[in-house]
Write a protein that holds these residues in place. Structure first.
Motif, short mmCIF file in Angstrom:
data_model
loop_
_atom_site.label_atom_id
_atom_site.label_comp_id
_atom_site.label_asym_id
_atom_site.label_seq_id
_atom_site.Cartn_x
_atom_site.Cartn_y
_atom_site.Cartn_z
N CYS A 6 32.63 33.60 25.55
CA CYS A 6 33.64 33.02 26.58
C CYS A 6 33.35 31.32 26.46
O CYS A 6 34.45 30.54 26.31
N ILE A 7 32.28 30.94 26.45
CA ILE A 7 31.79 29.50 26.16
C ILE A 7 32.18 28.84 24.63
O ILE A 7 32.92 27.84 24.78
N ILE A 8 31.88 29.86 23.85
CA ILE A 8 32.28 29.54 22.33
C ILE A 8 33.63 29.19 22.34
O ILE A 8 34.27 28.37 21.64
N ASN A 16 26.25 40.96 29.50
CA ASN A 16 26.75 39.96 30.41
C ASN A 16 26.50 38.46 29.51
O ASN A 16 27.19 37.64 29.58
N THR A 17 25.20 38.45 28.68
CA THR A 17 25.00 37.41 28.28
C THR A 17 25.89 37.12 26.89
O THR A 17 26.44 35.84 26.62
N LEU A 62 34.44 40.19 34.01
CA LEU A 62 32.97 40.26 34.02
C LEU A 62 32.68 41.05 35.28
O LEU A 62 31.66 42.11 35.19
N LEU A 63 32.99 40.56 36.37
CA LEU A 63 32.79 41.28 37.54
C LEU A 63 33.14 42.67 37.47
O LEU A 63 32.40 43.62 38.13
N LEU A 64 34.48 42.94 37.29
CA LEU A 64 35.05 44.50 37.20
C LEU A 64 34.13 45.12 36.43
O LEU A 64 33.79 46.53 36.66
#
Length: 350
Positions: free
Chosen positions: A51-53, A44-45, A20-22
């Motif tokens: 990722c959380i799911i 990002n959201t 995500l940072l990259l």
């Protein structure tokens, strides 16, 4: 468990964060990519939500087998392995299942070896006891044939103590199979006591101890003669051992209102210290009096207690330091032996 799972998957979470940072860095510093700020926030959201799911889904899927194992191991039994569910996946559930299977097989083999060793030791000990009893019996026959001999008279008491120790060891070896050896029938309490007193008469004469039987001498109980006699012998042995020379052991038979029969064996010994009292039936416990009497093994009262449980006899102790000890054997009128005796089928045979 979820926090522990997240910590376990920290490398996954780390690589997702790095990607995500990259992605954000590439969008910010690459002049060829033009993304509006609100679109970047949306990206990002969306990425974090996916990722959380994904982590929650993997947590539920990967931990379902471990949760079933955790629930099972909170209540382990002898057949714990048979209760383990089959794994649905080869890795890592299948690996865990195989590991538990190997542990279970090793435990079974180890237990069989230990049982075999114990059985061999038990058989060797029983054989040794029976072999020792043969020369002891021969010695007794010889001693009975020379009762007038002063040396023989002096040997009677040591022979009796040796005989009691060997006999106790024989009963210890039979303790595991006590249930199958019980043969209860109706017995007169006074007859059971008289037989054990006669057995210990030599020791009583050596210490000049008087044994007095009082109370309801006609009382009867329904019990196993051999094992009940052994319990009485252990209690009488203790009473004689701790009684002073020229002392008295009192045996009182009482038929209570609820038809329970209570046999109280009272000595005039030193009594039991208050701090020793809760542990007198523990295996190997000798207490302060036992340390004075170096012959104490801490097995007599333990065996009496264990056998009494099987015979449905309750033991009660009353003591006063410096005055003596009283141990009561309470034969309940409501126990399995008595119920069998009073059953209509049994009465019909009588």
């Amino acid at each position: 468990m979820f926090i522990a799972y997240l910590f376990y998957k920290k490398s996954w979470i780390g690589i997702m964060g790095l990607l995500l940072l990259l992605t954000n860095a590439l969008i910010q510093f690459d002049a060829g990519i033009d993304v509006e700020p609100h679109s970047l926030i949306y990206l990002n959201t969306l990425f974090l939500t996916i990722c959380i799911i994904f982590l929650i889904w993997r947590y539920k899927k990967e931990t379902v087998y471990y949760k079933s194992l955790h629930t099972l191991f909170n209540d382990l039994g002898e057949d714990w392995f048979e209760s383990i569910p089959e794994p649905q996946r080869r890795f890592p559930d299948g690996v865990m299942y195989t590991l538990l299977q190997n542990i279970h097989e090793y435990d079974l083999n180890k237990r069989r070896e230990d049982q075999l060793t114990q059985r061999m030791d038990h058989d060797d000990l029983s054989s040794w006891v029976h072999e020792v009893k043969t020369p002891l019996t021969a010695m007794k026959i010889i001693m009975d044939g020379h009762r007038s001999n002063e040396l023989v008279q002096r040997l009677n008491a040591p022979w009796l103590r040796m005989h009691l120790l060997i006999d106790r060891q024989l009963y210890i070896s039979r303790l595991a199979n006590l249930d199958s050896d019980l043969l209860p029938d109706k017995r007169k309490v006074q007859d059971l006591i008289r037989e054990e007193v006669r057995e210990l008469s030599t020791w009583c004469m050596e210490k000049n101890i008087t044994i007095e039987v009082t109370g309801n001498t006609a009382a009867t109980v329904y019990t196993d003669k051999k094992w009940c006699g052994f319990v009485m012998r252990q209690l009488l042995t203790n009473a004689i051992k701790y009684s002073p020379t020229d002392g008295k052991v009192s045996i009182h038979i009482d038929l209570q209102e609820n038809e329970n029969v209570m046999v109280s064996i009272m000595d005039e010994g030193p009594g039991i210290q208050t701090h020793d009292l809760p542990r007198i039936f523990d295996k190997g416990f000798t207490g302060e009096n036992g340390r004075v009497q170096h012959s104490a093994t801490g097995m007599g009262l333990y065996l009496a207690k264990e056998i009494s449980k099987k015979l449905h006899i309750r033991l009660e102790v009353a003591t006063a330091v410096g005055e003596g000890t009283s141990i009561g054997m309470i034969f309940s009128s409501d126990n399995p032996f008595e119920r069998i005796r009073r059953s209509p089928l049994n009465n019909r045979h009588e």
